[in-house]
Each structure stands twice: as structure tokens, then as C-alpha cells.
Design a protein around this motif. Structure first.
Motif, short mmCIF file in Angstrom:
data_model
loop_
_atom_site.label_atom_id
_atom_site.label_comp_id
_atom_site.label_asym_id
_atom_site.label_seq_id
_atom_site.Cartn_x
_atom_site.Cartn_y
_atom_site.Cartn_z
N LEU A 88 0.84 -1.18 0.00
CA LEU A 88 0.00 0.00 0.00
C LEU A 88 0.89 1.24 0.00
CD1 LEU A 88 -2.81 1.27 0.10
CD2 LEU A 88 -2.70 1.11 2.61
N LEU A 89 0.69 2.10 -0.98
CA LEU A 89 1.48 3.33 -1.09
C LEU A 89 0.76 4.49 -0.41
CD1 LEU A 89 2.60 2.99 -4.83
CD2 LEU A 89 3.84 2.30 -2.76
N ALA A 90 1.46 5.58 -0.19
CA ALA A 90 0.92 6.72 0.54
C ALA A 90 -0.29 7.35 -0.15
CB ALA A 90 2.01 7.78 0.74
N ASP A 91 -0.39 7.21 -1.47
CA ASP A 91 -1.54 7.78 -2.18
C ASP A 91 -2.72 6.79 -2.22
OD1 ASP A 91 -0.62 5.91 -4.00
OD2 ASP A 91 -0.40 7.31 -5.66
N HIS A 92 -2.61 5.70 -1.47
CA HIS A 92 -3.62 4.65 -1.35
C HIS A 92 -3.82 3.85 -2.64
CE1 HIS A 92 -4.86 5.19 2.82
NE2 HIS A 92 -4.50 6.45 2.62
N THR A 93 -2.81 3.89 -3.49
CA THR A 93 -2.78 2.94 -4.60
C THR A 93 -1.89 1.79 -4.14
OG1 THR A 93 -0.87 3.99 -5.67
CG2 THR A 93 -3.07 4.72 -6.38
#
Length: 153
Positions: A138-143
Motif C-alpha cells: 500500500l502506497l501513501a496515495d492509497h494505490t
């Protein structure tokens, strides 16, 4: 000394005046016998060299722009892939709240659809009857970023 006399009446002083200057550096020819030889340049050769240099330089710049375009296209494809896997994960069932920068595992069950798990495929015993699709982060931009794909993905 009498044989080679100069006939002053045959000298055209106006013509000689046109061939002299106070600024010899502006002449397009040598102004005395000790001067450097001045050869007229071949304008075709100059133009040819300039065109060749211009072609080389612009071709190099076009190649750099093409590489930049290729990089942008690759980034767009990667972003599209992240978007697609993110949609699939958010439609999957999950029994926990995922945290940013943590790794999770996406599985597909035959009739129940996809689910997100904390358990890696190597950690399951014989009990797992789901197909491993991908390890994701999970990346910080929620992708979601795919870290590794399953054997059938």
C-alpha cells in the motif's frame, strides 16, 4: 640602368589610389609580399559542415526527447497498472485495515472472489485452497504496487 626606365605617363594614379588603403586589415587580399596568404573559402564546404553539425546536434536532441517520451509512457503504464490492481484490491474482501508501506498478499478463491491476506503463500500449510495472485504494498496515495506476481497472474 637606362634599359628599364619607368614611364610615369603610363601610370594611372587614380587606379593605384583605389588599390591602396589606410586600413590594410580590411582588404580581402594580401597588401604586401610578406603578408599571410588569404584564400577565399569554399562556401559550399562551410555550409556542408554547418549542416552536418546541425543535423548531428538536432538528431541527438530528438533522441533525448524520444527517451523522455518513452519514460513518460512507461510511467503512465505503471500508473495504469497500479490503478487497475488498486480497484481489484478495494473490491476484494479484507478483514483488517491495511497500513501504508506494508506488504500484503492478494488471493483468488474459486467461487468467493478475491481476498487480501497478511499471510504469504509460503506460510500457508496445505489448508489454503486459494490461488496466489500477487504480493502488494500500500502506497501513501492509497494505490497499490505489485511487488511480485503469483505463478498464474
Amino acid at each position: 640602368m637606362g634599359k628599364n626606365k619607368i614611364d610615369i605617363s603610363k601610370i594611372d594614379l587614380d587606379e593605384l589610389k583605389e588599390k591602396t588603403t589606410d586600413k590594410p586589415g580590411t582588404l580581402d587580399h594580401a597588401h604586401h609580399t610578406g603578408s599571410a596568404v588569404i584564400k577565399p573559402e569554399d562556401k559550399g564546404k562551410i555550409t556542408g559542415r554547418a549542416l552536418s553539425a546541425m543535423e548531428t546536434q538536432t538528431d541527438m536532441q530528438m533522441a533525448q526527447i524520444y527517451q523522455q517520451m518513452q519514460l513518460l509512457a512507461d510511467q503512465a503504464k505503471a500508473l495504469q497498472a497500479r490503478k487497475e490492481i488498486s480497484h481489484r484490491i478495494y473490491q476484494a474482501s479484507m478483514s483488517f485495515e491495511p497500513l501504508i508501506n506494508h506488504h500484503y498478499f492478494l488471493y483468488e478463491k474459486q467461487n468467493d472472489g478475491d481476498f487480501l491476506s497478511l499471510v504469504a503463500p509460503e506460510e500457508w500449510g496445505r489448508k489454503n485452497n486459494a490461488t496466489f495472485l500477487a504480493e502488494v504494498k500500500l502506497l501513501a496515495d492509497h494505490t497499490w504496487q505489485i511487488i511480485r506476481k503469483g505463478p498464474k497472474s
